[in-house]
Design a protein around this motif. Structure first.
Motif, PDB file in Angstrom:
ATOM      1  N   ARG A 207       0.861  -1.180   0.000  1.00 58.36           N
ATOM      2  CA  ARG A 207       0.000   0.000   0.000  1.00 58.36           C
ATOM      3  C   ARG A 207       0.900   1.233   0.000  1.00 58.36           C
ATOM      4  NH1 ARG A 207      -2.499  -3.858  -0.450  1.00 58.36           N
ATOM      5  NH2 ARG A 207      -4.445  -4.543   0.516  1.00 58.36           N
ATOM      6  N   LEU A 208       0.666   2.159  -0.904  1.00 56.94           N
ATOM      7  CA  LEU A 208       1.520   3.335  -1.041  1.00 56.94           C
ATOM      8  C   LEU A 208       0.833   4.645  -0.661  1.00 56.94           C
ATOM      9  CD1 LEU A 208       3.345   2.581  -4.420  1.00 56.94           C
ATOM     10  CD2 LEU A 208       4.383   2.621  -2.141  1.00 56.94           C
ATOM     11  N   GLU A 209      -0.461   4.593  -0.349  1.00 60.40           N
ATOM     12  CA  GLU A 209      -1.189   5.835  -0.108  1.00 60.40           C
ATOM     13  C   GLU A 209      -0.562   6.660   1.024  1.00 60.40           C
ATOM     14  OE1 GLU A 209      -3.884   2.835  -1.966  1.00 60.40           O
ATOM     15  OE2 GLU A 209      -2.534   2.854  -0.226  1.00 60.40           O
ATOM     16  N   GLY A 210      -0.199   6.005   2.111  1.00 56.36           N
ATOM     17  CA  GLY A 210       0.380   6.718   3.245  1.00 56.36           C
ATOM     18  C   GLY A 210       1.707   7.366   2.899  1.00 56.36           C
ATOM     19  N   LEU A 211       2.557   6.630   2.175  1.00 57.05           N
ATOM     20  CA  LEU A 211       3.856   7.183   1.788  1.00 57.05           C
ATOM     21  C   LEU A 211       3.678   8.373   0.866  1.00 57.05           C
ATOM     22  CD1 LEU A 211       6.943   7.135   1.617  1.00 57.05           C
ATOM     23  CD2 LEU A 211       6.724   5.473  -0.258  1.00 57.05           C
ATOM     24  N   ARG A 212       2.804   8.253  -0.133  1.00 53.24           N
ATOM     25  CA  ARG A 212       2.615   9.363  -1.067  1.00 53.24           C
ATOM     26  C   ARG A 212       2.106  10.608  -0.349  1.00 53.24           C
ATOM     27  NH1 ARG A 212       0.381   5.444  -4.619  1.00 53.24           N
ATOM     28  NH2 ARG A 212      -1.688   6.330  -4.338  1.00 53.24           N
ATOM     29  N   ALA A 213       1.267  10.410   0.669  1.00 51.29           N
ATOM     30  CA  ALA A 213       0.762  11.556   1.432  1.00 51.29           C
ATOM     31  C   ALA A 213       1.878  12.218   2.244  1.00 51.29           C
ATOM     32  CB  ALA A 213      -0.363  11.105   2.365  1.00 51.29           C
ATOM     33  N   THR A 220      14.340  14.683   4.073  1.00 51.36           N
ATOM     34  CA  THR A 220      15.597  14.018   3.734  1.00 51.36           C
ATOM     35  C   THR A 220      15.939  14.291   2.269  1.00 51.36           C
ATOM     36  OG1 THR A 220      15.121  12.243   5.308  1.00 51.36           O
ATOM     37  CG2 THR A 220      16.796  11.804   3.635  1.00 51.36           C
ATOM     38  N   PRO A 221      17.159  14.733   1.969  1.00 50.38           N
ATOM     39  CA  PRO A 221      17.531  14.940   0.562  1.00 50.38           C
ATOM     40  C   PRO A 221      17.369  13.655  -0.241  1.00 50.38           C
ATOM     41  CG  PRO A 221      19.158  15.931   2.010  1.00 50.38           C
ATOM     42  CD  PRO A 221      18.235  15.132   2.893  1.00 50.38           C
ATOM     43  N   ALA A 222      16.814  13.785  -1.430  1.00 48.52           N
ATOM     44  CA  ALA A 222      16.545  12.607  -2.255  1.00 48.52           C
ATOM     45  C   ALA A 222      16.963  12.862  -3.696  1.00 48.52           C
ATOM     46  CB  ALA A 222      15.060  12.239  -2.204  1.00 48.52           C
ATOM     47  N   LEU A 223      17.466  11.818  -4.306  1.00 49.53           N
ATOM     48  CA  LEU A 223      17.772  11.814  -5.741  1.00 49.53           C
ATOM     49  C   LEU A 223      16.942  10.710  -6.370  1.00 49.53           C
ATOM     50  CD1 LEU A 223      19.445  12.510  -8.306  1.00 49.53           C
ATOM     51  CD2 LEU A 223      21.158  10.869  -7.480  1.00 49.53           C
ATOM     52  N   LEU A 224      16.084  11.056  -7.314  1.00 46.59           N
ATOM     53  CA  LEU A 224      15.238  10.077  -8.003  1.00 46.59           C
ATOM     54  C   LEU A 224      15.722   9.956  -9.441  1.00 46.59           C
ATOM     55  CD1 LEU A 224      11.692  11.021  -6.628  1.00 46.59           C
ATOM     56  CD2 LEU A 224      13.344   9.360  -5.739  1.00 46.59           C
ATOM     57  N   ILE A 225      16.234   8.767  -9.758  1.00 47.52           N
ATOM     58  CA  ILE A 225      16.790   8.486 -11.082  1.00 47.52           C
ATOM     59  C   ILE A 225      15.786   7.647 -11.863  1.00 47.52           C
ATOM     60  CG2 ILE A 225      18.702   7.426 -12.340  1.00 47.52           C
ATOM     61  CD1 ILE A 225      20.380   7.713  -9.765  1.00 47.52           C
ATOM     62  N   ALA A 226      15.497   8.050 -13.088  1.00 47.77           N
ATOM     63  CA  ALA A 226      14.550   7.307 -13.924  1.00 47.77           C
ATOM     64  C   ALA A 226      15.165   7.017 -15.284  1.00 47.77           C
ATOM     65  CB  ALA A 226      13.253   8.085 -14.093  1.00 47.77           C
ATOM     66  N   LYS A 239       9.534  11.811 -11.651  1.00 48.01           N
ATOM     67  CA  LYS A 239       9.534  13.264 -11.895  1.00 48.01           C
ATOM     68  C   LYS A 239       8.463  13.955 -11.055  1.00 48.01           C
ATOM     69  CE  LYS A 239      10.231  14.537 -16.110  1.00 48.01           C
ATOM     70  NZ  LYS A 239      10.060  14.825 -17.564  1.00 48.01           N
ATOM     71  N   ASP A 240       7.263  13.396 -11.027  1.00 47.44           N
ATOM     72  CA  ASP A 240       6.179  14.000 -10.254  1.00 47.44           C
ATOM     73  C   ASP A 240       6.460  13.942  -8.759  1.00 47.44           C
ATOM     74  OD1 ASP A 240       4.903  14.504 -12.616  1.00 47.44           O
ATOM     75  OD2 ASP A 240       3.393  12.925 -12.403  1.00 47.44           O
ATOM     76  N   ALA A 241       7.053  12.824  -8.296  1.00 42.82           N
ATOM     77  CA  ALA A 241       7.365  12.703  -6.871  1.00 42.82           C
ATOM     78  C   ALA A 241       8.393  13.745  -6.458  1.00 42.82           C
ATOM     79  CB  ALA A 241       7.874  11.298  -6.563  1.00 42.82           C
ATOM     80  N   ALA A 242       9.413  13.960  -7.297  1.00 42.05           N
ATOM     81  CA  ALA A 242      10.453  14.943  -6.975  1.00 42.05           C
ATOM     82  C   ALA A 242       9.871  16.354  -6.861  1.00 42.05           C
ATOM     83  CB  ALA A 242      11.553  14.908  -8.032  1.00 42.05           C
TER      84      ALA A 242
END
Length: 274
Positions: A207-213, A220-226, A239-242
């Motif tokens: 379930r991802l709803e809680g994390l997305r909220a 925390t600094p994050a790097l999202l590679i796609a 891209k949208d999460a970043a």
């Protein structure tokens, strides 16, 4: 574990409740925790490990019920319980990771762990942070739950799918062609009913709803590679999460698929190490 399994000589068995963990422990320096995606194992970082080990100590566990980690609690395959059990594993190993690198579902676990322990950074590689659209959002988790509680299903899947033709077709569907050695490692996993059972259990409880909220408040600094050719998780997800995270950066690798860390480890490292 096959005799030629990647980093077999660096594997530790770690009893950390409730699971009996299989953990690759390699390198020296600040600790990085590497988390694989659903249906994989720590072996998926085999090409990344030699590029990072000169700089860091790498802790690379197989997730509960998958690879060679034996589950002690099938009810703890969901996002929150798995993150909690990994935090406990780190404490029992006596290490505080400086950062977590997660691939696919492993990236979601890494971001959840950032709420539970201090981290300098999180790196997500083709992070699986999206939801299924429409009817699939209802039917897919329901189907996974049904399969996960049917005792004979993992054995049937292992027997029917544990062959080169089926596994190579599944790998090709991710947009990432692997060499013969990489294909053989995934065949070995799919032939293991315990691994299939763990993968189905994770899918059923995911379930991802809680994390997305929580993403807009995750500092925390994050790097999202796609990867642009990812046929499993579209780059738009990262891209949208970043965009909604306070301290996140998005990076794109053209021409690779979902398993980019196996296809092109050096390209991933070039983006991460700076």
């Amino acid at each position: 574990m096959p005799p030629d399994w990647p980093y077999r000589d660096r594997v530790r068995r770690v009893a950390s409740r409730p699971h009996d963990w299989c953990v690759i422990d390699e390198g020296a320096g600040p600790t990085l925790l590497l988390l694989h995606g659903a249906g994989g194992s720590g072996h998926s970082f085999r090409n990344l490990i030699p590029l990072l080990a000169p700089h860091y100590r790498l802790i690379v566990p197989d997730l509960p019920g998958q690879g060679f980690t034996r589950s002690g609690a099938r009810a703890r395959y969901g996002l929150d319980p798995m993150a909690e059990d990994l935090v406990t594993l780190c404490r029992n190993l006596g290490t505080d990771p400086a950062a977590i690198i997660g691939h696919s579902a492993g990236a979601a676990i890494a971001l959840r762990m950032a709420d539970m322990m201090p981290l300098r950074a999180v790196v997500g590689i083709n992070a699986a942070l999206g939801a299924f659209d429409g009817a699939a959002g209802v039917m897919f988790p329901l189907l996974a739950r049904v399969l996960a509680v049917t005792p004979f299903i993992p054995h049937v899947v292992a027997r029917l799918w544990g062959n080169a033709q089926t596994v190579n077709r599944l790998l090709s569907s991710t947009g990432s062609p692997l060499d013969a050695e990489g294909q053989a490692q995934y065949i070995a996993l799919v032939r293991d009913p315990a691994h299939v059972d763990g993968t189905l259990g994770m899918m059923a409880q995911w379930r991802l709803e809680g994390l997305r909220a929580r993403l807009p408040s995750l500092t925390t600094p994050a790097l999202l590679i796609a990867s642009t050719r990812d046929a499993a998780v579209p780059p738009k997800i990262s891209k949208d999460a970043a965009l909604v995270m306070p301290d996140a950066r998005y990076a794109e690798l053209p021409g690779y698929g979902h398993l980019v860390h196996e296809e092109a480890a050096a390209a991933v490292t070039d983006v991460m190490l700076p």
